[in-house]
Design an enzyme around this catalytic site. Sequence first.
Site, PDB file in Angstrom:
ATOM      1  N   SER B 526     -60.495  63.906  36.099  1.00 53.37           N
ATOM      2  CA  SER B 526     -61.766  64.573  35.761  1.00 53.37           C
ATOM      3  C   SER B 526     -62.861  63.548  35.461  1.00 53.37           C
ATOM      4  O   SER B 526     -63.662  63.732  34.550  1.00 53.37           O
ATOM      5  CB  SER B 526     -61.593  65.514  34.561  1.00 53.37           C
ATOM      6  OG  SER B 526     -60.693  66.546  34.865  1.00 53.37           O
ATOM      7  N   ARG B 527     -62.889  62.449  36.220  1.00 54.11           N
ATOM      8  CA  ARG B 527     -63.737  61.344  35.833  1.00 54.11           C
ATOM      9  C   ARG B 527     -65.050  61.213  36.616  1.00 54.11           C
ATOM     10  O   ARG B 527     -65.929  60.461  36.190  1.00 54.11           O
ATOM     11  CB  ARG B 527     -62.971  60.019  35.958  1.00 54.11           C
ATOM     12  CG  ARG B 527     -62.553  59.676  37.387  1.00 54.11           C
ATOM     13  CD  ARG B 527     -61.934  58.284  37.460  1.00 54.11           C
ATOM     14  NE  ARG B 527     -62.910  57.240  37.261  1.00 54.11           N
ATOM     15  CZ  ARG B 527     -63.750  56.792  38.192  1.00 54.11           C
ATOM     16  NH1 ARG B 527     -63.700  57.277  39.419  1.00 54.11           N
ATOM     17  NH2 ARG B 527     -64.624  55.852  37.923  1.00 54.11           N
ATOM     18  N   GLY B 709     -65.190  65.694  31.562  1.00 56.67           N
ATOM     19  CA  GLY B 709     -64.671  66.186  32.836  1.00 56.67           C
ATOM     20  C   GLY B 709     -64.099  67.575  32.649  1.00 56.67           C
ATOM     21  O   GLY B 709     -63.547  67.896  31.596  1.00 56.67           O
ATOM     22  N   GLU B 712     -59.507  69.602  35.000  1.00 59.00           N
ATOM     23  CA  GLU B 712     -58.061  69.702  34.866  1.00 59.00           C
ATOM     24  C   GLU B 712     -57.508  70.614  33.765  1.00 59.00           C
ATOM     25  O   GLU B 712     -56.551  71.341  33.998  1.00 59.00           O
ATOM     26  CB  GLU B 712     -57.496  68.286  34.666  1.00 59.00           C
ATOM     27  CG  GLU B 712     -57.656  67.462  35.932  1.00 59.00           C
ATOM     28  CD  GLU B 712     -57.366  66.000  35.700  1.00 59.00           C
ATOM     29  OE1 GLU B 712     -56.249  65.592  36.016  1.00 59.00           O
ATOM     30  OE2 GLU B 712     -58.239  65.276  35.201  1.00 59.00           O
TER      31      GLU B 712
END
Lengths: 159, 752
Positions: B526-527, B709, B712
């Site tokens: 989630s970057r 992020g 996920e």
Amino acid sequence: MSKIHVQTTINGEPTEFLCEPRQSLLEVLRETLGFTGTKEGCNDGNCGACSIAVDGVLVDSCLMLAVEAEGKEIGTVEGLASPDSLHPVQQKFLEHAALQCGICTPGFLVASKALLDHNPNPSEHEVRHWLAGNLCRCTGYDKIIRAVLDAAEEVHQSA
Amino acid sequence: MSATNGGYKVIGTRPIRHDGVDKVTGRAIYGADTRLAGLLYGQVLRSPHAHARIKSIDTSKAVALPGVKAVLTGTDLPDAGDQMVDLGEGPARLKYLRDNVLATDKALYSGHPVAAVAATSAHIAEEALDLIEVEYEVLEAVLDVREAMQEGAPQLHDDMTTQEFGEDTGRKSNLATHFEHRLGDADKAFAEADVVVEREFQTATVHQGYIEPHNATASWNADGQLTVWTSTQGSFTARAQVGAVLDMPISRIKVVPQEIGGGFGGKIPVYLEPVAALLSKASGQPVKMIMTRPAVFESTGPTPGSYVKIKMGADKSGKIVAADAYIAFESGAYPGGLVGAAAMCVFSCYDIPDGRIDCYDVVVNKPRSFAYRAPGSTQVAFATEHVVDLLAAELGMEPLEIRLKNTATTGTRRIDGVVYPKMGCKEVLEAIRDSEHYQSPVPAGPNGGRGISVGYWFNVGLKSSCTASVNSDGTVSLVEGSTDIGGTRTSVAMQFAETLGLRAEDVKPQVADTDSIGHTDVTGGSRVTYATGWAAYKAALDVRDQLCERAAQLWEVEAGQVEFDDGVFRSGDNEMAFKELAGRLEETGGPVIGRATVDPDSGVGGSFAANIADVEVDPETGKVDILRFTVVQDAGRAIHPAYVEGQMQGGSVQGIGWALNEEYFYSGDGHLDNSSFLDYRIPTSLDLPMIETIIVEVPNPGHPYGVRGVGEANIAPPPAAIAAAIEDAVGVRPQELPMKPDRIVAALAGSS
Ligand code: FES
Ligand code: FES
């Protein structure tokens, strides 16, 4: 293997090609003719990424032999938009963020157009039922269903 | 419900994504769409056995088939020793990486590549595979994590010994690693607890299920330069892995990331790329390889099956005082699995003073497991959330009440040692409480029920680079290295636009190849919106500073006297809009390029997600229908709310599939029996209702725009929420995933 001559029409354009009898229409569209907008997700009829219209009927092109295109009218995602505007389903997919990775999108668009051609005013359930053969792993379908319902609304109003 | 705008002009709006028209017209070029002159087609021969020694491979008949241009086996891969290489989200042993690309001595799972062919057509290559003769000595396979750990179990790697608490035990075993985390004194805390509950859980091996199969096209030039076009989550890690496997310097490799049709963690490792490269080298022609769908299931992905035991204790007031987890994960054929991440997630939603987390990373005869969206978190959330509900029931509390009472918050120390910065777990739970869905009546009828749950993902930072060229018409071309799987070109460009007071449409984002942009780590963890967005922000500040100097030149003042606000440069009475100044670069020194790299090691903000699931269970057939489903998630700051919702909905539905349908079916001898989308059943549009979303925004203080992020955490809570809803509906709660019809029917039969 000797090749067979096929005459067909793709997105309104008379087209001829040579293919082996064992080649799927999906393979010939993508690898021979360069219509790479039609995607391959499974090659066995279970994902709908390769959806095309054949004489107006929705077909998984991975399950159709290329030689069967003889004399048929083929419609692919590349033929949905007109030179000056997107088809309403394309426009609504953009507005509703109905695609993430986008690999399923051509199949969904072709299938959605086929739905609206056949049933211009579908219910949510009818949309879900019609599109159940098109898999999307990214979106959870919510925004796709909304986009198709919205496109139906628009097609309906302009009709 | 939508996110607020927080005073921003671009952030929080919903522009049409920049790559959208390409993607709805079929013009976007995905990996498999790569076309080159003289292209050959490659295919891979795979082991039919789950565990076998490869005694000999005879390729002579395949080589002789007309149209075949090259044939490879594992021994054609250079033996580059056995150092550690970076896989993008963690290191791996080179020998394992290489052997997974093409087996040498042993096949370790059904589907393990053993040879490859390039030919003038895919069909000829396929025929050639049938002509390759492989002699195997078939060995007994082991497919279950607990069986694999037992003494006397078939050993996958002759030289593998257990690493325990950081030391090599010298003990040969399929148990690769055993480690634990401790906080406080768990034994004492359990002894003093008023209520203690313990349960065990199992989850099946599942696949990421991206619709686009793996693919790679490689062109090896006569000068030794290699170009690879592929669908990858990280072009730089793909380059590093190809370089390591082929024992060549990365400077000789260019990876061109094509559009990617889903990854979810599964397109970080390389499979076909090094093989296509060597086939191209051997044949002198470019080679394209597309994995078949059965091979995608048999040989890539999956995420680990697990055995988890959770014990938790609480005092009379409902405060959770102790927790203990035993987590054993199948790593697949090679060690280095995801149990470490599971340990970081298992009690992550709660503030627990004393606890212990005991972890086992175990090899089995299944494909090497890889990340799948919040890897490891879903398996353990399924377990922990169940036990938390049992504690609540014993104490006469509502499930939401016990979660709110024990919620992790700023300053909570997790059992694995991490202390939380500002976090939104409580806010997410409160949003559940305040939602119309939660306050609405539970589905009526004897077989309707409701459940809630919460889950977590820690998110990662890692390195990102951006360059930004100012165009004379006042727009900016933004180049980044993060492959765009779900609209991140736009979420990154929006942060750039916000910083310079531009419109999203005035920034033109492009994803570049490894020769054209600075190092950028994987699209994972989630970057991208977080870290690449930060790089875009910094590149925008660089542009701003350079333009301040240009304005200073024009006005004959010092650069420090020029101020910039909302797209306008000002100094005294002078004022010039960004667009106008962009048109005057010629006369002030030429082009302006902003650039930035980031490597945020602190500042990453984890994300919590929670669900409300309403179900109806058919007690006759055991089928579970999702009637209504809500996902709440902390986005920190939602840059493009529509794509934030999309992540939440997509992750939820993957979690629903994991909960109800998805699993690898292996025959007794280790052959995968359901390697198609017909038999590995992911959710279809007909299986689902709309997925309602509530975005919570607890800004991350570690990011200039507060981003966390959101890719996920949303996959973690659904199985537990659905399990709770099933229990509410019919009084039984499965402890094994998937909660498929026959399991429900069996549970109902057992309970009556
Ligand atoms: S590729 Fe044809 S249905 Fe999947
Ligand atoms: S958008 Fe990725 S599969 Fe549908």
